[in-house]
Design an enzyme around this catalytic site. Structure first.
Site, PDB file in Angstrom:
ATOM      1  N   SER A  44       0.799  -1.222   0.000  1.00  0.00           N
ATOM      2  CA  SER A  44       0.000   0.000   0.000  1.00  0.00           C
ATOM      3  C   SER A  44       0.835   1.276   0.000  1.00  0.00           C
ATOM      4  CB  SER A  44      -0.948   0.008   1.199  1.00  0.00           C
ATOM      5  OG  SER A  44      -0.237   0.174   2.403  1.00  0.00           O
ATOM      6  N   LYS A 102       0.668   4.782   6.754  1.00  0.00           N
ATOM      7  CA  LYS A 102       0.196   5.612   5.646  1.00  0.00           C
ATOM      8  C   LYS A 102       0.878   6.976   5.729  1.00  0.00           C
ATOM      9  CE  LYS A 102      -2.885   2.395   4.710  1.00  0.00           C
ATOM     10  NZ  LYS A 102      -2.742   1.504   3.525  1.00  0.00           N
TER      11      LYS A 102
END
Length: 253
Positions: A44, A102
């Site tokens: 990701s 993230k």
């Protein structure tokens, strides 16, 4: 009657246990207050972070919450010595029982929207420049070991505070729309996105949503080890060919 020599012998016998206890306590302090190791299990955050990267996360960067402690023990609520993250920081945070990593895109009060694949911050498009394609392991979908490398469009984004990073643009999937509604970040929360935009479960999706400040664990700082996805770090006999030497001790940006 216990003699002095017997006491000394008893003390020496206890020394190994004392050393182990001291080492464990030091490790707990370092892990709780300074640095904690994490490994990257998914794509990701590619191309910034690759599957098989091992990195240190600084626990002190944003202050301390219950998630700074081993087993997330609820000894206190809120944050101690809180420092707000900046746009562009790569952050590890707790989501349910899982740790996510993230990039911070939106701060409290910011408005975020994706239009035709481009990210808009407070009504203005984040600067975005096309660069050379990413070439390597398929970052869009899981691929079998030994699969041929793929080419994926790659863009360099630059946030208003000057932080730059590379993002990937895989072929659009229904779960990852090219355009979204406007997200308004509530007080005490942050909007997170993965750099691999078509393969990241992040704040665009209700399951993750806006991330509370108290859920932040720390900031990703440096990659200290990295192996190819088909290998395990403990397989020492494979290190000469499995280690990605150019990624060792690289700073996370």
């Amino acid at each position: 009657m216990t003699t002095a020599s017997q006491l000394r012998r008893g003390g020496r016998a206890f020394e190994p246990f004392k050393t182990v206890i001291e080492a464990v306590l030091i490790a707990i302090v370092i892990r709780s207050l300074l640095f904690q190791p994490f490994n990257i299990p998914s794509g990701s955050m590619e191309p910034t972070l690759r599957v098989g990267d091992y990195l240190f996360v600084s626990k002190y960067s944003y202050g301390y919450s219950r998630y700074s402690l081993p087993f997330s023990l609820p000894f206190f609520s809120g944050r101690i010595a809180a420092v707000q993250p900046q746009r562009g920081d790569v952050v590890v945070f707790r989501h349910g029982s899982v740790d996510f990593i993230k990039r911070v895109i939106g701060l409290p009060g910011d408005r975020i929207q994706v239009i035709d694949g481009a990210v808009y911050l407070n009504g203005r498009q984040i600067e975005r420049k096309r660069i050379a394609d990413f070439v390597g392991r398929n970052p869009c979908r899981p691929s079998a070991p030994g699969s041929p490398p793929v080419e994926v469009p790659q863009w360099r984004e630059t946030l208003p505070n000057g932080v730059s990073y590379d993002t990937l643009k895989c072929s659009a999937l229904p779960a990852f729309p090219d355009s979204t509604s406007v997200y308004t970040v509530p007080p005490g929360h942050f909007f997170m996105m993965g750099d691999n935009r078509e393969n990241s479960e992040d704040s665009r999706f209700p399951d993750v949503g806006y991330v509370p400040f108290d859920d932040l664990i720390g900031r990703a700082q440096v990659i200290f080890f990295s192996v190819t996805p088909a290998q395990w770090a403990w397989e020492v006999w494979n290190w000469p060919s499995a280690i990605r030497w150019t990624r060792l001790f690289s700073i996370v940006r």
